[in-house]
Design an enzyme around this catalytic site. Structure first.
Site, PDB file in Angstrom:
ATOM      1  N   LYS A 112     113.439  52.199   9.659  1.00  9.78           N
ATOM      2  CA  LYS A 112     112.695  51.572  10.746  1.00  9.78           C
ATOM      3  C   LYS A 112     112.031  50.252  10.307  1.00  9.78           C
ATOM      4  O   LYS A 112     111.781  49.388  11.128  1.00  9.78           O
ATOM      5  CB  LYS A 112     111.615  52.520  11.280  1.00  9.78           C
ATOM      6  CG  LYS A 112     112.087  53.925  11.658  1.00  9.78           C
ATOM      7  CD  LYS A 112     112.984  53.927  12.878  1.00  9.78           C
ATOM      8  CE  LYS A 112     113.111  55.290  13.555  1.00  9.78           C
ATOM      9  NZ  LYS A 112     113.785  56.344  12.783  1.00  9.78           N
TER      10      LYS A 112
HETATM   11  C1  LIG Z   1     114.689  57.379  13.198  1.00 18.11           C
HETATM   12  C2  LIG Z   1     115.496  58.026  12.155  1.00 18.11           C
HETATM   13  C3  LIG Z   1     116.798  58.490  12.393  1.00 18.11           C
HETATM   14  C4  LIG Z   1     117.437  58.437  13.743  1.00 18.11           C
HETATM   15  O1  LIG Z   1     117.680  57.109  14.170  1.00 18.11           O
HETATM   16  P1  LIG Z   1     117.924  56.819  15.730  1.00 18.11           P
HETATM   17  O2  LIG Z   1     117.961  55.340  15.831  1.00 18.11           O
HETATM   18  O3  LIG Z   1     116.736  57.424  16.434  1.00 18.11           O
HETATM   19  O4  LIG Z   1     119.190  57.487  16.106  1.00 18.11           O
HETATM   20  C5  LIG Z   1     117.524  59.008  11.319  1.00 18.11           C
HETATM   21  N1  LIG Z   1     116.972  59.125  10.101  1.00 18.11           N
HETATM   22  C6  LIG Z   1     115.718  58.699   9.834  1.00 18.11           C
HETATM   23  C7  LIG Z   1     115.180  58.885   8.460  1.00 18.11           C
HETATM   24  C8  LIG Z   1     114.939  58.146  10.842  1.00 18.11           C
HETATM   25  O5  LIG Z   1     113.699  57.725  10.569  1.00 18.11           O
END
Ligand SMILES: *Cc1c(COP(=O)(O)O)cnc(C)c1O
Length: 495
Positions: A112
């Site tokens: 993120k």
């Molecule tokens: C947010 C997240 C996901 C999922 O990603 P999306 O964009 O919501 O599909 C997978 N793994 C981790 C570690 C995350 O933080």
């Protein structure tokens, strides 16, 4: 480049306005009026550029109301200092065809950060560009990682504040501690009784409440979103897929123009949607492999065309993927239905009323052209962590392990040895208990998380991320829990 709503709202808006608002007035999601093409991109030149330059170049395709100079400055500020790896998003080869794209070298140890480190710059500039004097209140529902990344990205950013709701029992110990110890004058955090879908639904209700909007406006504030419903989250993610492809070409794993597969552990469908847009722009991608955990609603949807959330919700060791309402699927459906807002509205209404909808055969066929889907149970996820560690001395966090396992299934089924970019979404240290259980045995859960950091580091030779190690001594600032019905009140009190 203008942005339109998946639900057909009449007015198109600029990139800055789409980022500022987060969600369209008809509760639809913004997406670009047309998808830019990579055809005239200078691959040779890009190969020589560092990550911030590459990212700025891709951002510019979608955000032409920002100048090249602005975007380069923001990318430089976002990616050069605060990432612990000089490549920002390094690509690591495991075997002949499996490449891991490590997206967790940022300050919160999850992917993120790639979007949420640059988004505050994009939003702050958007406020200026649109002549906005009010303060942006960034409201976030998180399954664990978005919350921390948004807090860290927006802390002490002028003309903005950030408030995060997370499911009280739905995040890992480190995720919780990371949020509870957040520093900054403009931040707030609250746990909600329930799961992520409860938190997300509560946040959507707040967004859709005109009386609350008016109340905020009278205090000189407005709501915006840092969830992947905001287009500003998705564009920076498109950049790393293109950059990773360039790396494959640079290393001779493929020649330019040859397709690669992309494997994404998926929850809210944001990350894999960014890969889909990279493909639509012309990046040579064969299959987008969508990996789910035990909450395999997306696997079922891609295989049957039926999206049905009337099912048991599983709490897994990959909590950021414990989601039954994948918001960004709405954008994909819009594209696959040849941009028919009427269909989207009808499916989303059915989802709201009955928890279920079915798409037609032509959409299903198109879905299958681009996507392949699979899932991993808890036991399979643990086995994947163990096998990657035994075979390559490589540590997978549980989310990435889900992707790794599904990729093995895909490879077995199709004997497809094209290079594959497997997205690694979090540092294994962030989920130390689950990783330790996979490597050392289930009884590792009895040990303290900080002890497990040390044990994992000793066994692997990997370095513990500073941001996690120092949590031990950071004071807890936020420890309150509220009921699902009290979310609006909690926010109001904080505001
Ligand atoms: C947010 C997240 C996901 C999922 O990603 P999306 O964009 O919501 O599909 C997978 N793994 C981790 C570690 C995350 O933080």
């Amino acid at each position: 480049m203008n942005y339109i709503s998946t639900r057909g709202y009449r007015e198109a808006v600029s990139g800055a306005r789409a980022i500022k608002k987060g969600i369209a007035p008809d509760s639809g999601l913004y997406l670009p009026e047309n998808i830019p093409e990579l055809k005239d991109i200078d691959f040779e030149r890009m190969l020589e550029e560092d990550y911030p330059r590459r990212a700025a170049r891709i951002l510019r395709y979608f955000l032409d109301d920002y100048s090249r100079e602005e975007l380069e400055r923001y990318a430089e500020a976002a990616y050069s200092q605060r990432f612990s790896h000089p490549a920002v998003a390094p690509l690591l080869q495991l075997d002949q065809s499996a490449f891991i794209l490590e997206l967790w070298h940022g300050p919160t140890c999850a992917f993120k950060d790639l979007a949420l480190q640059i988004m505050p710059y994009l939003l702050t500039a958007a406020l200026k560009k649109t002549g906005e004097n009010k303060e942006a209140v960034i409201l976030v529902a998180t399954s664990g990682d978005t919350g921390k990344a948004a807090l860290e990205g927006f802390r002490d950013v002028p003309q903005s504040s950030v408030f995060v709701f997370y499911p009280s029992e739905g995040v890992s110990g480190f995720q919780k501690l990371q949020m509870a110890t957040q520093e900054g004058k403009n931040v707030g955090v609250m746990a909600v009784e329930g799961n992520f879908d409860d938190a997300q639904t509560g946040v959507k209700e707040i967004f859709g409440d005109p009386a609350f909007r008016d109340k905020l406006a009278r205090r000189g504030k407005f709501l915006s979103s840092a969830n992947s419903i905001n287009w500003g989250r998705l564009v920076p993610q498109i950049a790393y897929y293109i950059s990773a492809y360039l790396e494959l070409a640079a290393r001779g794993a493929l020649t330019q123009g040859e397709p690669a597969n992309i494997v994404v552990p998926t929850g809210n469908f944001g990350n894999i949607l960014a890969a889909y847009y990279a493909k639509r722009m012309g990046l040579p991608v064969a299959r987008l492999i969508c990996a789910s955990n035990a909450n395999k609603i997306l696997t079922d949807f891609i295989n049957t065309g039926v999206y049905d959330k009337n099912r048991e919700f599983h709490k897994t060791m990959s909590p950021s993927m414990d989601i039954l309402i994948s918001s960004n699927l709405e954008r994909l459906l819009y594209e696959l239905s040849d941009r028919d807002p009427g269909l989207i509205v009808s499916w989303m209404d059915q989802l709201k009323d009955k928890g279920c909808y079915r798409v037609g055969d032509s959409i299903r066929a198109r879905l299958k052209e681009d996507f392949w889907a699979g899932f991993a149970s808890e036991e399979e996820t643990r086995a994947a962590i163990r096998s990657a560690f035994d075979q390559f001395q490589y540590l997978l966090d549980p989310h990435t392990a889900v992707g790794y396992k599904v990729y093995q299934d895909y490879r077995k089924a199709f004997s497809d040895d094209k290079p594959a970019i497997i997205v690694s979404t979090a540092s294994p240290f962030k989920f130390s208990v689950s990783v330790a259980q996979a490597i050392f045995g289930l009884e590792a859960a009895h040990e303290d998380e900080f002890t497990l950091l040390q044990r994992i580091a000793a066994a692997s030779g990997w370095v513990i991320p500073k941001a996690l190690g120092e949590l031990k001594i950071k004071p807890v600032r936020f420890s309150r829990v509220c009921a699902r019905e009290k979310m609006k009140e909690a926010l109001e009190e904080w505001v």
